[in-house]
Structure formats: structure tokens, C-alpha cells
Design an enzyme around this catalytic site. Structure first.
Site, PDB file in Angstrom:
ATOM      1  N   THR A 164       0.813  -1.224   0.000  1.00 17.54           N
ATOM      2  CA  THR A 164       0.000   0.000   0.000  1.00 17.54           C
ATOM      3  C   THR A 164       0.839   1.264   0.000  1.00 17.54           C
ATOM      4  O   THR A 164       0.496   2.252  -0.644  1.00 17.54           O
ATOM      5  CB  THR A 164      -0.922   0.001   1.246  1.00 17.54           C
ATOM      6  OG1 THR A 164      -1.677  -1.211   1.249  1.00 17.54           O
ATOM      7  CG2 THR A 164      -1.873   1.166   1.246  1.00 17.54           C
ATOM      8  N   ASP A 176       0.894  -7.112   5.565  1.00 11.74           N
ATOM      9  CA  ASP A 176       0.360  -8.434   5.937  1.00 11.74           C
ATOM     10  C   ASP A 176       1.434  -9.456   6.294  1.00 11.74           C
ATOM     11  O   ASP A 176       1.268 -10.238   7.219  1.00 11.74           O
ATOM     12  CB  ASP A 176      -0.531  -8.994   4.821  1.00 11.74           C
ATOM     13  CG  ASP A 176      -1.892  -8.306   4.783  1.00 11.74           C
ATOM     14  OD1 ASP A 176      -2.189  -7.554   5.732  1.00 11.74           O
ATOM     15  OD2 ASP A 176      -2.632  -8.504   3.807  1.00 11.74           O
ATOM     16  N   THR A 188       4.623  -8.940  15.372  1.00 10.17           N
ATOM     17  CA  THR A 188       3.457  -9.645  14.841  1.00 10.17           C
ATOM     18  C   THR A 188       2.454  -8.584  14.402  1.00 10.17           C
ATOM     19  O   THR A 188       2.281  -7.575  15.097  1.00 10.17           O
ATOM     20  CB  THR A 188       2.796 -10.503  15.947  1.00 10.17           C
ATOM     21  OG1 THR A 188       3.726 -11.503  16.354  1.00 10.17           O
ATOM     22  CG2 THR A 188       1.545 -11.199  15.465  1.00 10.17           C
ATOM     23  N   THR A 211       3.950 -20.840  21.912  1.00  7.90           N
ATOM     24  CA  THR A 211       2.633 -20.565  22.493  1.00  7.90           C
ATOM     25  C   THR A 211       1.737 -19.873  21.469  1.00  7.90           C
ATOM     26  O   THR A 211       2.207 -19.044  20.692  1.00  7.90           O
ATOM     27  CB  THR A 211       2.731 -19.699  23.769  1.00  7.90           C
ATOM     28  OG1 THR A 211       1.405 -19.340  24.180  1.00  7.90           O
ATOM     29  CG2 THR A 211       3.538 -18.433  23.564  1.00  7.90           C
ATOM     30  N   GLN A 212       0.448 -20.218  21.489  1.00  6.75           N
ATOM     31  CA  GLN A 212      -0.473 -19.524  20.590  1.00  6.75           C
ATOM     32  C   GLN A 212      -0.959 -18.209  21.201  1.00  6.75           C
ATOM     33  O   GLN A 212      -1.690 -17.456  20.562  1.00  6.75           O
ATOM     34  CB  GLN A 212      -1.646 -20.419  20.173  1.00  6.75           C
ATOM     35  CG  GLN A 212      -2.414 -21.083  21.276  1.00  6.75           C
ATOM     36  CD  GLN A 212      -3.490 -22.029  20.739  1.00  6.75           C
ATOM     37  OE1 GLN A 212      -4.661 -21.701  20.776  1.00  6.75           O
ATOM     38  NE2 GLN A 212      -3.098 -23.195  20.252  1.00  6.75           N
ATOM     39  N   CYS A 213      -0.526 -17.908  22.419  1.00  5.94           N
ATOM     40  CA  CYS A 213      -0.829 -16.594  23.011  1.00  5.94           C
ATOM     41  C   CYS A 213      -0.005 -15.528  22.298  1.00  5.94           C
ATOM     42  O   CYS A 213       1.093 -15.803  21.827  1.00  5.94           O
ATOM     43  CB  CYS A 213      -0.479 -16.566  24.502  1.00  5.94           C
ATOM     44  SG  CYS A 213      -1.364 -17.789  25.477  1.00  5.94           S
ATOM     45  N   ASP A 240       1.909  -7.732  -4.067  1.00  5.74           N
ATOM     46  CA  ASP A 240       1.123  -7.638  -2.843  1.00  5.74           C
ATOM     47  C   ASP A 240       1.801  -8.536  -1.819  1.00  5.74           C
ATOM     48  O   ASP A 240       2.245  -9.636  -2.151  1.00  5.74           O
ATOM     49  CB  ASP A 240      -0.305  -8.133  -3.116  1.00  5.74           C
ATOM     50  CG  ASP A 240      -1.208  -7.907  -1.912  1.00  5.74           C
ATOM     51  OD1 ASP A 240      -0.997  -8.597  -0.893  1.00  5.74           O
ATOM     52  OD2 ASP A 240      -2.118  -7.073  -2.000  1.00  5.74           O
ATOM     53  N   SER A 241       1.880  -8.085  -0.577  1.00  3.89           N
ATOM     54  CA  SER A 241       2.653  -8.873   0.400  1.00  3.89           C
ATOM     55  C   SER A 241       2.027 -10.236   0.695  1.00  3.89           C
ATOM     56  O   SER A 241       2.690 -11.122   1.208  1.00  3.89           O
ATOM     57  CB  SER A 241       2.872  -8.087   1.695  1.00  3.89           C
ATOM     58  OG  SER A 241       1.712  -8.064   2.487  1.00  3.89           O
ATOM     59  N   SER A 242       0.760 -10.420   0.332  1.00  2.00           N
ATOM     60  CA  SER A 242       0.148 -11.755   0.491  1.00  2.00           C
ATOM     61  C   SER A 242       0.832 -12.772  -0.418  1.00  2.00           C
ATOM     62  O   SER A 242       0.768 -13.972  -0.180  1.00  2.00           O
ATOM     63  CB  SER A 242      -1.340 -11.714   0.157  1.00  2.00           C
ATOM     64  OG  SER A 242      -1.991 -10.823   1.024  1.00  2.00           O
TER      65      SER A 242
END
Length: 342
Positions: A15, A92, A167, A278-280, A59-61
Site C-alpha cells: 500500500t 500483511d 506480529t 505458544t499460541q498466546c 502484494d505482500s500476500s
């Protein structure tokens, strides 16, 4: 400006590099050769800025390891001629790219700053200008003729982070990124405040070494209540799979059901590297703290500690690509190589 700091701007897509065609309303790629004309404020910085763009901005995707190698190769080819690098990138997958580049650029002694924006550069309320100007300013910071920042960072919405600690946490706020397990390296307010105690300290003067072999035979599996045997077995038995990031609960906990532990045990025995993260959003894996992680510890699962999933995935790709021996793999993964874990 004979001795001005030289910064290379690398536009990969995203973007930040878009401008609106006001006749049609469509977004089109910005010509970075006109940068000084579009952002005259840059003339106030005591540095010269050159730019290079991907032939076809992406695009970063669509970002993948091939593009990471391309970025690393651009830095390698221009390393002697520039004092710092600013990579313009879609938000992203920016944390993945920042993490990958941190491993790929060994013995880095110059700043590599990734930035982007939530709104295009020509928008009335854009965040692109501030992100771009401050990223260039940060990349140009020097003390005793040495770069103050000597690592891969991510700058977004007034904050500079260690790239492999970030993140993306929000798709619509300007404050799109967080570094929950490591403090920010700098903050841009009325003054630009650098937290020098958190920067990577260089103990060597070795030449830059660029690693271009990345092995993408990796996967991510997030535990959830109701994960069944067929799904687990299918993932663990993906042909040619070499590394798996297992996102566990809390401080590294997993169900204690025998079938699950047996499947993981079998996979590890067959040579699959499994990393427990960890998914936290924040916090660390503490194996053995609860009964539910004791079993995993006994299986010799790799302890991801406080690493992010993005940094874990790219670290697997990097270590697999460098051909680390199975004996050393666990130890190396659990060792901070670029400040990605504690």
C-alpha cells in the site's frame, strides 16, 4: 552533501507505494524517482536517498522465500555503497520478511528497516509519509561514524521494533504491529528517542554473510479442542515435511491423550523437527511447568521459548537450508541467533 549518509530505498510492493489516480479512483504504483518531489520534507534529512523497485511490485500476500532472497541479494549487492536500507513492504507479511531477513543477513552492521502503511502515500490521512520519513531518519542515525542501528527492524506508527519480534495485530488501525515479548527499540514523538540498551550489540567486525538457501518444507499446526487423530496424522505425515511449528496452549501445554503424544513421539523419532510455541500473543513456553507440558518435554520437542510464530517458521526454513546436523538442530534453535528469543 559529499559525506551525507546514503540510504537505499527498496520498494517491493504494498500500500505504501500506491497513489490514487483521482480521475479513475484506482490505485497505481508510485514512481519512487519522484520521491523528493512528492515528499519535499525528505530534503531536511542530512542524507541522500536512492531507490530501487521490484520490476513487478507484489502484494505482500504473495510474498515467499524467493522474494526474500531477492531482497537479501539487493542488500548484498549495494552493501558497500550505502549506509542503511529501508524496505517498503506490504504489512500483511512484513513480520515474516523481517524475521527471515534477520537470519539471512549474518554479521549485519548496518540498519535494515522495513516499513509500510495502512493507507496509500497520496491519501489525505495517510500514515505512509510519517512511516517513510522516520524510517529513513532512523536508518541514517550514526554515532562515531558507525550506524546506531545494526539489525533488521520494523518501523510503524511511531515505533521501531526488532523485526523478528513483531506480529501484525490489527488490519485497520494505524498501530498495526506489536512486539509483546521485547521492548521497542525507539519511539518517535517530539523527539526521536532510541532505547540503546535494547539494541543488538556487535561483538565482532566480520563481513556480511548472506544466506540464500531456505527450505520451505515446514508447516504450522495450531492446537484446538477437538483436534482429531486423522488431522494430526495427516499433518505429521505430509510428504517431505521437515519442520513443524506446533502452536500450543498457554505456557506450552498440550492434551495428555496417549494417541496425540504417541503420534508426536513417532514423528520426532522419524526426524521431524517440532517446535513448541505458544499460541498466546505474548509470553513464553515453559516446558515442565504443568503436567500437560511435561510429556512434550520428555519427547525432546524443541522449546520455542518466547519466539513468535513468524520468527519460528523462518528460523526453521533458515536452519534447514543451512544443513544443520540433527545433533545440533535443537540446541541451535533454542539459542538466540539474532535476538529473536530469550
Amino acid at each position: 552533501m559529499a559525506n551525507a549518509t546514503k540510504i537505499l530505498l527498496v520498494y517491493t510492493g504494498g500500500t505504501i507505494g500506491m497513489v490514487k489516480d483521482y480521475k479513475t479512483g484506482a490505485l497505481k504504483a508510485f514512481n519512487f524517482n519522484n520521491l523528493m518531489k512528492s515528499i519535499p520534507e525528505l530534503k531536511q534529512l542530512d542524507c541522500s536517498v536512492d531507490s530501487v523497485s521490484f520490476d513487478e511490485p507484489i502484494d505482500s500476500s504473495n510474498m515467499n522465500p524467493t522474494h526474500w532472497v531477492k531482497i537479501a541479494t539487493i542488500i548484498e549487492g549495494n552493501y558497500a555503497d550505502f549506509d542503511g536500507f529501508v524496505i517498503l513492504h506490504g504489512s500483511d507479511t512484513m513480520s515474516y520478511t523481517a524475521s527471515a531477513l534477520s537470519y539471512m543477513l549474518e554479521h549485519l552492521s548496518k540498519p535494515v528497516i522495513l516499513t509500510g502503511s495502512q493507507l496509500p502515500i497520496g491519501d489525505l490521512r495517510t500514515d505512509a509519509k510519517e512511516n517513510l520519513i522516520t524510517s529513513i531518519q532512523v536508518a541514517a542515525l550514526r554515532e562515531n561514524d558507525k550506524a546506531i542501528i545494526q539489525e533488521v527492524c520494523l518501523y510503524f506508527e511511531y515505533k521501531l521494533y526488532r523485526g523478528n519480534r513483531t506480529t501484525k495485530i490489527n488490519a485497520e488501525h494505524f498501530e498495526a504491529f506489536a512486539s509483546l515479548n521485547y521492548p521497542e527499540l525507539a519511539e518517535s514523538g517530539v523527539h526521536l528517542k532510541v532505547n540503546k540498551e535494547y539494541l543488538r550489540k556487535k561483538k565482532h567486525t566480520k563481513a556480511l554473510k548472506v544466506h540464500k538457501n531456505l527450505d520451505d518444507n515446514v508447516a504450522v499446526l495450531k492446537l484446538f479442542p477437538g483436534l482429531n487423530k486423522n488431522v494430526l496424522k495427516s499433518v505429521l505425515n505430509i510428504p517431505d515435511l521437515k519442520g513443524l511449528v506446533l502452536e500450543t496452549y498457554g505456557a506450552g501445554n498440550a492434551p495428555t491423550e496417549k494417541w496425540l503424544l504417541n503420534e508426536i513421539k513417532k514423528a520426532i523419532k522419524n526426524g521431524l523437527y517440532i517446535v513448541n510455541v505458544t499460541q498466546c500473543s505474548g509470553g513464553s513456553v515453559l516446558l515442565g511447568q504443568y503436567e500437560t507440558s511435561e510429556e512434550l518435554q520428555s519427547l525432546q520437542i524443541i522449546n520455542g521459548k518466547d519466539i513468535t510464530t513468524e520468527a519460528a517458521v523462518t528460523k526453521l526454513m533458515y536452519l534447514l537450508g543451512t544443513g544443520v546436523s540433527p545433533k545440533l538442530f535443537k540446541t541451535l534453535f533454542e539459542t538466540p541467533l539474532r535476538g529473536e528469543l530469550q
